[in-house]
Scaffold this active site. Structure first.
Site, PDB file in Angstrom:
ATOM      1  N   LYS A   6     -11.061   0.472  -6.641  1.00  0.00           N
ATOM      2  CA  LYS A   6     -10.795  -0.967  -6.516  1.00  0.00           C
ATOM      3  C   LYS A   6     -12.106  -1.693  -6.330  1.00  0.00           C
ATOM      4  O   LYS A   6     -12.735  -1.594  -5.293  1.00  0.00           O
ATOM      5  CB  LYS A   6      -9.831  -1.226  -5.349  1.00  0.00           C
ATOM      6  CG  LYS A   6      -8.482  -1.674  -5.865  1.00  0.00           C
ATOM      7  CD  LYS A   6      -7.543  -2.140  -4.797  1.00  0.00           C
ATOM      8  CE  LYS A   6      -6.298  -2.713  -5.495  1.00  0.00           C
ATOM      9  NZ  LYS A   6      -5.199  -2.927  -4.598  1.00  0.00           N
ATOM     10  N   TRP A  66      -8.637  -3.145 -10.373  1.00  0.00           N
ATOM     11  CA  TRP A  66      -8.635  -1.705 -10.560  1.00  0.00           C
ATOM     12  C   TRP A  66      -9.481  -1.272 -11.758  1.00  0.00           C
ATOM     13  O   TRP A  66      -9.415  -1.873 -12.821  1.00  0.00           O
ATOM     14  CB  TRP A  66      -7.194  -1.209 -10.780  1.00  0.00           C
ATOM     15  CG  TRP A  66      -6.391  -1.191  -9.517  1.00  0.00           C
ATOM     16  CD1 TRP A  66      -6.815  -1.548  -8.266  1.00  0.00           C
ATOM     17  CD2 TRP A  66      -5.022  -0.834  -9.386  1.00  0.00           C
ATOM     18  NE1 TRP A  66      -5.790  -1.425  -7.366  1.00  0.00           N
ATOM     19  CE2 TRP A  66      -4.678  -0.991  -8.022  1.00  0.00           C
ATOM     20  CE3 TRP A  66      -4.044  -0.379 -10.268  1.00  0.00           C
ATOM     21  CZ2 TRP A  66      -3.407  -0.719  -7.528  1.00  0.00           C
ATOM     22  CZ3 TRP A  66      -2.780  -0.113  -9.788  1.00  0.00           C
ATOM     23  CH2 TRP A  66      -2.461  -0.270  -8.431  1.00  0.00           C
TER      24      TRP A  66
END
Ligand code: AMP
Length: 542
Positions: free
Chosen positions: A439, A444
């Site tokens: 992250k 992501w």
């Protein structure tokens, strides 16, 4: 109103009966552990499985008893499975690549009463024998001529032991929901968890595997199951092949490039299934020594993401269709397969390869969805990541003894622990394990995508990406590379290769070169160990 059709319980013994009646002389060819190639057929396998069932019955093994196997893929291992399930006992496959203490823990948890073991693994059993509380007998899968000296008590030689019974025996009858098999799966924390397959789930799984848009096996196929029977229920092939009447070629202990290539060619194999590492070894062997794959028509590749370079090489250089597949021990194990729907029939070149990097669509019998942090379904736009959940008749409803209950959600949805997206035509793509995802600034980054691109570089043998702490972005990617033998690509060369192929903020902050990357017992990259290895490593950007 009830239907008026016959119940015909879905029992695994019916599969070998069918194969022996309809395909009696279809061959099962094995590379034996002792060395020579061994040939048998479905009729003989059934007959010897009946003897094995009768012999187990005489041993006092019966309904619900766990019988372990620690063995390579050979005709004997196949006989063990059918003999065990034929009396309602439960085959429990052990992965010999686990730590011995873990194997002992698993055997005790399952309360295995009898063990069939290959010569190769006898030393493991000798080492852990004093810890095995429930084990009563060990049968070594060999003949008298190859029976070794051993300190173990209650040891029998398979061929002699089997010869004490004839095949005048009838399979036992019981409910189709009876346990047939067991396989433990290791998480990152806690003890391994037991998955318990039923007769019904095994049969339905094989039927779903056989669909043309899944494995599509037929009696005209010659199948080389390289994936071991001890990995995730052997991808179901011990049932799917005899159900289809396909011939089987069993690789025994040898899965290196030279041995696999020899079996593929000499036995005219049309279909095979294995993890990417095995195929990398085969392709490297062929690259070095030359050779073709004239009969091989398609390969199923799964267990880890299939690198683009592998798919491309198989298809362009050897004319072999690659079917990328995803599944889990908990799913018997098939979940999705990347075969081509008409919606994508026109794709060629890079666009086709892009599609084939996806893990594919589920056959009838598997339902799937992706959910976000608030448990709402995400749109099927091929972009929005979330947790992948599945359900179906060959998906686990719980683990043995009720451990890991948190994975089993409402309405039967099992949380796979994988992060994925689904495209408008139902093709799923895994981007990460939930625990491995990076992250960066709240967004992501897919480690699998980066790894797949990196192994496309001609000097790279293997690649892994992990997230390292970063003061500004929380986490940033580190690319770890094992170069091919004798090659020495620099950091700039690798980053240059990735440039333009991924979003700029996905670019790894650093590249390090190592001799080896740690793997789990099922051949997956051990990200936890790698994160441990690079704990405290400071990224140049940090
Ligand atoms: P196992 O139960 O040992 O077979 O491991 C199952 C896990 O392997 C899945 O949950 C995925 O994380 C991973 N896996 C299996 N097939 C693939 C694939 N084709 N691509 C990426 N990951 C995969």
């Amino acid at each position: 109103m009830q239907g008026l059709m016959q119940p015909w319980p879905l029992l695994c013994s019916k599969v070998i009966d069918h194969a022996a009646i309809q395909h009696p002389h279809r061959e099962i060819v094995s590379r034996s552990v002792e060395g020579p190639i061994h040939r048998t057929d479905y009729r003989t396998v059934r007959s010897r499985s009946l003897r094995l069932a009768k012999r187990l019955d005489r041993e006092g093994i019966g309904l619900g008893d766990r019988v372990a196997t620690m063995a390579w893929n050979t005709w004997r291992h196949l006989e063990c499975w059918y003999g065990i399930v034929g009396i309602g006992a439960v085959y429990h496959t052990l992965n010999p690549r686990l730590f011995p203490e873990q194997i002992a823990w698993i055997m005790n948890d399952a309360e295995d009463r009898l063990l069939f073991v290959d010569l190769t693994f006898l030393p493991i059993v000798e080492a852990i024998a004093p810890q095995l509380a429930s084990l009563e007998k060990i049968v070594v899968l060999t003949d008298a001529a190859h029976m070794p000296e051993s300190s173990l008590a209650n040891l029998a030689c398979y061929e002699d032991w089997l010869a004490e019974a004839d095949d005048d025996f009838a399979w036992k009858a019981f409910d189709e929901n009876t346990a047939a098999g067991m396989c433990y799966t290791s998480g990152t924390t806690g003890h391994p968890k037991g998955v318990v397959y039923s007769h019904r789930s095994n049969i339905l799984h094989s039927m779903l595997a056989q669909q043309p848009d899944a494995m599509g096996l037929s009696s005209r196929d010659v199948v080389l199951p390289i994936v071991p029977l001890f990995h995730a229920n052997g991808w179901g092939l011990a049932f799917t092949c005899p159900m289809a009447g396909a011939a089987m070629v069993m690789p025994g202990p040898k899965m290196d490039g030279a041995s696999v290539s020899e079996m593929l060619v000499s036995e005219k194999v049309t279909f095979s299934a294995a993890v990417p590492t095995v195929w990398l070894m085969l392709l490297q062997h062929l690259e070095k020594h030359g050779g073709a794959l004239p009969d091989l028509n398609r390969v199923v590749i799964g267990g880890s993401a299939c690198p683009r370079a592998v798919t491309q090489k198989f298809q362009d250089d050897y004319g072999v269709q690659v079917i990328h597949a995803w599944g889990m021990t908990e799913m018997s194990p098939l979940g999705t397969l990347c075969t081509i729907k008409p919606e994508y029939a026109g794709l060629e070149g890079d666009a086709l390869l892009d599609l084939e990097m996806k893990q594919g669509h589920p056959p009838f019998g598997v339902e799937m969805k992706v959910t976000d942090d608030s448990d709402a379904d995400t749109p099927w736009d091929g972009r929005t990541f979330g947790r992948l959940k599945v359900r179906g008749p060959s998906v686990a409803a719980s683990y043995y003894k009720g451990t890991g209950a948190e994975a089993f959600g409402a309405e039967g949805w099992f949380d796979t622990g994988d992060v994925a997206h689904i495209d408008p035509h139902g093709y799923m793509q895994i981007t990460d394990r939930a625990k491995d995802v990076i992250k960066s600034g709240g967004e992501w980054i897919s480690t699998i995508d980066l790894e797949n691109l990196a192994v496309g570089h001609p000097d790279v043998a293997e690649a892994a990406v992990i997230g390292l702490p970063h003061p500004r972005w929380d986490e940033r990617p580190l690319l770890v590379i094992v170069p091919k033998e004798g090659r020495d690509p620099g950091k700039a060369e690798i980053l240059g290769f990735l440039e333009g192929k991924v979003a700029s903020w996905w670019m790894p902050d650093d590249v390090v070169f190592v001799e080896a990357i740690p793997h789990t017992a099922t051949g997956k990259i051990q990200k936890m160990a790698l994160r441990e290895q690079f704990r405290g490593y400071s990224l140049p950007s940090a």
